[in-house]
Design an enzyme around this catalytic site. Structure first.
Site, PDB file in Angstrom:
ATOM      1  N   LYS A 234     -10.741  -4.021  -4.147  1.00  0.00           N
ATOM      2  CA  LYS A 234     -11.989  -2.991  -4.404  1.00  0.00           C
ATOM      3  C   LYS A 234     -11.322  -1.451  -4.668  1.00  0.00           C
ATOM      4  O   LYS A 234     -11.915  -0.606  -5.210  1.00  0.00           O
ATOM      5  CB  LYS A 234     -12.627  -3.130  -3.390  1.00  0.00           C
ATOM      6  CG  LYS A 234     -12.586  -2.745  -1.982  1.00  0.00           C
ATOM      7  CD  LYS A 234     -13.918  -2.871  -1.414  1.00  0.00           C
ATOM      8  CE  LYS A 234     -13.947  -3.887  -0.036  1.00  0.00           C
ATOM      9  NZ  LYS A 234     -12.789  -3.577   1.106  1.00  0.00           N
TER      10      LYS A 234
ATOM     11  N   LYS B 286      -3.992  -9.042  -7.441  1.00  0.00           N
ATOM     12  CA  LYS B 286      -5.138  -9.623  -6.707  1.00  0.00           C
ATOM     13  C   LYS B 286      -6.283  -8.611  -7.016  1.00  0.00           C
ATOM     14  O   LYS B 286      -6.142  -7.230  -7.298  1.00  0.00           O
ATOM     15  CB  LYS B 286      -4.939 -10.160  -5.240  1.00  0.00           C
ATOM     16  CG  LYS B 286      -5.660  -8.743  -4.238  1.00  0.00           C
ATOM     17  CD  LYS B 286      -5.654  -9.012  -2.790  1.00  0.00           C
ATOM     18  CE  LYS B 286      -5.988  -7.986  -1.966  1.00  0.00           C
ATOM     19  NZ  LYS B 286      -7.197  -7.745  -1.273  1.00  0.00           N
TER      20      LYS B 286
ATOM     21  N   LYS C 210       0.669  -1.199  -0.192  1.00  0.00           N
ATOM     22  CA  LYS C 210      -0.003   0.065   0.016  1.00  0.00           C
ATOM     23  C   LYS C 210       0.817   1.279   0.109  1.00  0.00           C
ATOM     24  O   LYS C 210       0.588   2.453  -0.615  1.00  0.00           O
ATOM     25  CB  LYS C 210      -1.151  -0.142   1.271  1.00  0.00           C
ATOM     26  CG  LYS C 210      -2.080  -1.047   1.066  1.00  0.00           C
ATOM     27  CD  LYS C 210      -3.215  -0.661   1.440  1.00  0.00           C
ATOM     28  CE  LYS C 210      -4.381  -1.954   1.268  1.00  0.00           C
ATOM     29  NZ  LYS C 210      -5.682  -1.406   1.100  1.00  0.00           N
TER      30      LYS C 210
HETATM   31  P1  ATP Z   1      -8.604  -3.013  -0.081  1.00  0.00           P
HETATM   32  O1  ATP Z   1      -8.545  -2.956  -1.611  1.00  0.00           O
HETATM   33  O2  ATP Z   1      -9.571  -1.636   0.258  1.00  0.00           O
HETATM   34  O3  ATP Z   1      -7.739  -3.029   0.781  1.00  0.00           O
HETATM   35  P2  ATP Z   1      -9.663  -5.579   0.249  1.00  0.00           P
HETATM   36  O4  ATP Z   1     -10.993  -5.843  -0.693  1.00  0.00           O
HETATM   37  O5  ATP Z   1      -8.454  -5.971   0.056  1.00  0.00           O
HETATM   38  O6  ATP Z   1      -9.875  -3.953   0.544  1.00  0.00           O
HETATM   39  P3  ATP Z   1     -11.233  -6.343   2.835  1.00  0.00           P
HETATM   40  O7  ATP Z   1     -12.487  -5.308   2.176  1.00  0.00           O
HETATM   41  O8  ATP Z   1     -11.209  -5.950   4.094  1.00  0.00           O
HETATM   42  O9  ATP Z   1     -10.023  -5.612   1.855  1.00  0.00           O
HETATM   43  O10 ATP Z   1     -11.542  -7.590   2.506  1.00  0.00           O
HETATM   44  C1  ATP Z   1     -12.401  -8.284   2.869  1.00  0.00           C
HETATM   45  C2  ATP Z   1     -12.182 -10.017   2.737  1.00  0.00           C
HETATM   46  O11 ATP Z   1     -11.896 -10.184   1.393  1.00  0.00           O
HETATM   47  C3  ATP Z   1     -11.062 -10.415   3.237  1.00  0.00           C
HETATM   48  O12 ATP Z   1     -11.227 -11.728   4.259  1.00  0.00           O
HETATM   49  C4  ATP Z   1      -9.950 -10.543   2.401  1.00  0.00           C
HETATM   50  O13 ATP Z   1      -9.009 -11.476   2.532  1.00  0.00           O
HETATM   51  C5  ATP Z   1     -10.774 -11.018   1.087  1.00  0.00           C
HETATM   52  N1  ATP Z   1     -10.372 -10.692  -0.012  1.00  0.00           N
HETATM   53  C6  ATP Z   1     -10.102  -9.342  -0.548  1.00  0.00           C
HETATM   54  N2  ATP Z   1      -9.653  -9.344  -1.740  1.00  0.00           N
HETATM   55  C7  ATP Z   1      -9.749 -10.629  -2.200  1.00  0.00           C
HETATM   56  C8  ATP Z   1      -9.500 -11.289  -3.587  1.00  0.00           C
HETATM   57  N3  ATP Z   1      -8.944 -10.903  -4.308  1.00  0.00           N
HETATM   58  N4  ATP Z   1      -9.817 -12.607  -3.518  1.00  0.00           N
HETATM   59  C9  ATP Z   1     -10.139 -13.500  -2.432  1.00  0.00           C
HETATM   60  N5  ATP Z   1     -10.266 -12.685  -1.274  1.00  0.00           N
HETATM   61  C10 ATP Z   1     -10.110 -11.656  -1.105  1.00  0.00           C
END
Ligand code: ATP
Ligand code: LTN
Length: 330
Positions: free
Chosen positions: A199, A196, A114
């Site tokens: 969002k 990955k 990040k």
């Molecule tokens: P940001 O992009 O803001 O860092 P994020 O989507 O990575 O957000 P969270 O919203 O806290 O983070 O993630 C929620 C859940 O989704 C967590 O358990 C995380 O491990 C899972 N997750 C996030 N991205 C993926 C992905 N690409 N594939 C599978 N699981 C995911």
């Protein structure tokens, strides 16, 4: 009482990655693990470790709460709450900051990634984020924590901190374990399958959001990056794009990679992608319909009110024990 706990940050609209790696599993685990209580929360304190617009944040908090139910969580055995409404999270995070070492935080790959993306104005809370996450988990003595693969390192740190505290001050915390699915725990970006699906992305084309128009979802899947081999075969090294699409297909339909390969033997990527687009659209259409019901429902508001009370009860008790063990106060 045995507890399963997890959270999602309201940093935007959850993605297909969030769904397949986390949200979808909560309801499935609930069906299988009936003697557990589920503590599921909206991690809004985590969201502000990167800049958020206040109005959007408020909307996203409600959206994530509604999406939990839309993606299959049931109100039975569920404590659904918003992290910032239970002030013990912030207090316990401070305790965890006093326990964690700088070197441990410096090794966290999510922080390093990040910081690379956001070179200016990196907040110190982004650095101490894993201490807050450990606090979330340890406050409730959660036994299992269902998350995607990217949270493995943070979970390991939460375990280390539980053990460290127990060794120093006497047995206080349950040492948590991750529940990470073999398939779907790391869904990749459709335009860059080495990254990955995220969002908080700069390139929306590679990311499927759970609340976007279905026609757009179809387009994104059809435009997903593949390779020139034109053979539907699971090979994450040589064919990361197709392997990612096959993973999405496999998790939703519960078909094995072998079955999918056999179904598309001799067919090109066009047929495969069209079918996958319809499979994903059908799944997300169902989520959207349920979301629209829950987001403005009194049912959701009541669940969040009750969840706040229940979470606060447990958290308050735990924090008091921790203060006592550490010798804080009178
Ligand atoms: P940001 O992009 O803001 O860092 P994020 O989507 O990575 O957000 P969270 O919203 O806290 O983070 O993630 C929620 C859940 O989704 C967590 O358990 C995380 O491990 C899972 N997750 C996030 N991205 C993926 C992905 N690409 N594939 C599978 N699981 C995911
Ligand atoms: N850091 C997690 C979200 C999160 C979480 C938690 C997950 C915050 N606190 C406690 C499980 C348990 C993420 O996915 N980015």
């Amino acid at each position: 009482m045995k507890i399963i706990l997890s959270g999602v940050k309201p940093t935007g609209i959850p993605t297909l990655g969030n769904y397949l790696g986390a949200l979808r599993n909560f309801g499935k685990f609930q069906e299988k693990m009936k003697d557990y209580e589920f503590f599921i929360f909206v991690a809004d304190l985590h969201a502000i470790t990167t800049p958020q617009d206040p109005l959007e944040l408020k909307q996203n908090i409600r959206n994530v709460a509604a999406l939990y139910l839309a993606c299959g969580l049931k109100p039975e055995n569920l404590t659904l709450f918003i992290q910032s409404e239970v002030h013990e999270h912030a207090e316990m995070a401070y305790i965890m900051q006093a326990l964690v070492y700088m070197g441990e935080l410096e090794r966290m790959t999510q922080y390093k990634d990040k910081v690379l993306k956001q070179t200016q104005g990196v907040s110190s809370a982004l650095f101490t984020y894993p201490a807050l996450m450990a606090a979330d988990i340890l406050l409730y003595d959660a036994k299992f924590v269902p998350v995607g693969d990217d949270q493995r390192q943070h979970l390991e740190l939460a375990r280390d901190l539980a053990i460290r505290f127990n060794n120093r001050f006497g047995k206080t915390f349950t040492v948590p374990e991750g529940l990470i699915q073999e398939k779907g725990a790391r869904i990749k970006d459709l335009q860059d399958p080495t990254k990955k699906m995220d969002k908080s992305t700069d390139n929306d084309r590679g990311c499927i959001f759970l609340l976007e128009p279905l026609s757009q979802i179809r387009k994104k899947i059809k435009a997903a990056v593949t390779d020139s081999d034109a053979c539907v075969r699971f090979d994450p090294e040589q064919k990361p794009g197709i392997a990612n699409l096959m993973t999405i297909y496999s998790v939703i339909t519960e078909k094995s990679f072998g079955e999918i390969e056999a179904m598309y033997d001799g067919k090109g990527y066009g047929d495969f992608k069209s079918d996958l687009a319809e499979i994903v659209v059908k799944e997300i259409a169902m989520i959207q319909e349920r979301y629209h019901y829950f987001v403005s429902s009194q049912e959701l508001t009541t669940l969040l009110d009750e969840g706040r009370l229940r979470a606060h009860q447990l958290a308050q008790k735990k924090l008091k024990t921790v203060y006592q063990k550490m010798g804080l106060g009178r």
